[in-house]
Design a protein around this motif. Structure first.
Motif: not given
Length: 593
Positions: A520-526, A532-544
């Motif tokens: 669930s999006s309310e789960d702290p683990k989520f 973390q996923a957003l960090g990889i999106y920025w780190r790898d510059q998947i798109d601009v």
């Protein structure tokens, strides 16, 4: 193709509304009539809504499972979901289903109860058999848009009785009901008639035609190169069921304005101001202001006040095929981002409003809360996705083995960086012109391609940049982040499905998304994993990421009122008549006279 549209910034509105009266014809104003055009019943102008839109799909394609089908060209008036979601009312709207509830605490079972009055246009009841047929089709047919979601989550579909459906999931699926089974903006699935499609040997090859039984309120009575005409069927089940009052709109004329969405806008805007059109696709801020000054019967989501529109779900990025050179080098992708001065874009195009973005999702309340979290703020500080730094951009290009040629463009092995921006002139002319200038100043061989091949170039992964949106997340970031999951990474030589143009693949990223999926999006683990996923999106510059998207739709109130606006929510949906929720927009209109 999923495409939200705005008009070209070069388009200007007339300074005043001519005194000519609105057309009384029930066919498209200015349209030609084919010799075999059927004779239609006369419907007064005050009972007719006339919409301006580009119609490009093959005539007769009304089957939601047909190759080439789109809901955006009026088919949304024919097909309905189990439920709608109204973004600005922040509520679910039960439709074919009275309820849709998870009946196990771990989100592994969903029970759907159908409305007793729901029926197809041929009088056949909508039953659990139709829902099961729809779900089983998505599960087994890899040509259907939600096949991957059904394959990932759905274990089985049971029908205890004619009005009950029980879905059992392989793993917890807390977002499945919302993301897949509710229609909103341009996502979700309509229910299709089993008694029609089960007779077809190839459901993807069956166009449907004008007579295909459907559950929605309008029958398609004419479709030619100039227009589509829909007439209200008075036996629409939703009225009897109490979902909605009998619509005042008896006829919808969708006029084909030609070309791609956003072209031919000078004529389209003139016709809106002349009261020939009741609504058109969205326009740029300056054009919206001129339209409002030209005709006091026209309004927008924010009335006569800027920004004249609402936040849409389609933030635009410069996408690229990350499997091909030189875009398979993260240094090149990051160098492109560093060449974009987002503050200047806000200043010169958006009059100082912060429209530029660093996210692949719109900042609706739930998503705003996510990006304001300490974890995301720390990653933003670490990766600085908004940073503009030409020196750092140049250093990355040099590190990647590029040198400047005599034209000041980065070159490697005799080839410059193919940074032509594919886009759509009617909606991107202003922003793309500025981006090209910025990229060329940073040494990238940039230009524009607004040709009819632009979208095909994106889907086929040709070298270049693709100005396009992320139609995905509304409440939490999962759907937008999932656009980059490796299972959607189309190989070179194949077409990228459902506008997932990056072809990015990273097992580390996939593992994070796979852990998020059952939570669930309310789960702290989520929330932790999403950061973390957003960090990889920025780190790898998947798109601009470039800009958030605003819909500035002019609504003409000469004949019709109750358009959804900031001060008049109507049914709480966005106001795009071409979206899945366009059915609710049109059926809620009230006569002005």
């Amino acid at each position: 193709m999923i495409l939200s549209a705005c008009a070209s910034p070069a388009t200007t509105a007339p300074t005043s509304a001519p005194a000519t009266s609105a057309p009384q014809a029930t066919t498209a104003p200015g349209a030609t009539t084919a010799p075999d055009t059927p004779v239609l019943a006369e419907v007064p102008r005050e009972q007719t809504v006339i919409l301006g839109w580009s119609i490009t799909s093959a005539i007769g394609t009304t089957n939601p499972w047909a190759t080439g089908y789109t809901h955006q060209e009026g088919n949304a008036f024919m097909w309905e979901p189990l439920m709608y979601f109204a973004i600005f009312a922040d509520k679910e709207i039960p439709w074919l289903a009275d309820s849709m509830e998870y009946t196990k605490d771990d989100f592994t079972e969903l029970t759907i109860k159908l409305n007793a009055d729901a029926a197809w246009s041929d009088g056949t009841p909508v039953t659990s058999r139709d829902v099961k047929f729809t779900f089983d089709g998505q599960l087994s047919n890899d040509k259907l848009p939600y096949h991957a979601a059904f394959e990932q989550f759905v274990e089985s579909v049971a029908t205890p009785d004619d009005k009950t459906v029980v879905v059992t999931f392989k793993i917890p699926a807390p977002r499945f009901a919302f993301e897949v089974l509710m229609l909103k903006f341009d996502t979700g699935i309509p229910i299709v008639p089993a008694h029609v499609l089960e007779k077809e040997a190839d459901v993807n090859a069956f166009a449907g035609g004008l007579d295909m039984p459907h559950s929605g309120p309008y029958n398609l009575v004419l479709w030619d190169a100039n227009q589509k005409i829909y007439d209200l069927r008075e036996d629409w089940w939703a009225v009897k069921a109490g979902r909605i009052a009998t619509p005042a709109v008896k006829r919808i004329v969708m006029v084909n304005i030609g070309g791609q969405v956003g072209q031919n806008m000078d004529i389209v805007i003139q016709r809106l101001v002349n009261n020939e059109f009741d609504a058109i696709l969205d326009v740029r801020s300056g054009v919206a202001k001129q339209i409002l000054e030209s005709n006091d019967k026209v309004t927008t989501h924010t009335g006569n006040n800027p920004p004249y529109g609402y936040l849409d779900w389609w933030p635009n990025s410069l996408w690229m095929n990350t499997q091909i050179e030189p875009f398979n080098d993260v240094r090149v992708r990051r160098a492109i981002s560093l060449a974009i001065d987002r503050d200047t874009i806000d200043e010169i195009i958006y009059d100082g409003a912060q429209v530029t973005t660093i996210y692949p999702f719109p900042l609706y309340p739930g998503l705003q809360k996510f990006v304001d979290s300490p974890a995301v703020k720390a990653l933003e500080e670490q990766y600085q996705p908004r940073k503009f730094d030409l020196e750092e951009s140049a250093a990355l290009m040099t590190e990647a083995g590029f040198t400047k040629n005599s034209d000041g463009l980065w070159e490697k092995n005799g080839a410059t960086v193919p940074a032509v921006i594919n886009g759509f002139e009617g909606i991107h002319a202003d922003i793309v012109a500025v981006l090209v200038e910025m990229l060329r100043a940073a040494g990238f061989d940039s230009s524009t391609d607004f040709s009819s091949e632009a979208y095909n170039n994106m889907a086929n992964g040709v070298p270049g940049l693709y100005m396009f949106g992320h139609g995905a997340s509304l409440k939490d970031p999962y759907a937008a982040l999932e656009l980059f999951h490796g299972r959607f990474s189309a190989s070179i030589g194949t077409t990228a499905g459902n506008n997932r143009f990056s072809r990015y693949s990273n097992p580390e990223y996939d593992a994070i998304l796979d852990q998020m999926a059952p939570l669930s999006s309310e789960d702290p683990k989520f929330q932790e994993l999403a950061a973390q996923a957003l960090g990889i999106y920025w780190r790898d510059q998947i798109d601009v990421p470039i800009i958030q998207w605003l819909h500035r739709i002019p609504y003409n109130q000469t004949y019709w009122t109750n358009w959804p606006t900031e001060t008049n929510l109507a049914m709480g949906t966005n106001g795009a008549f071409w979206a899945h929720t366009g059915l609710l927009v049109i059926t809620s209109l009230k006569p002005a006279q």
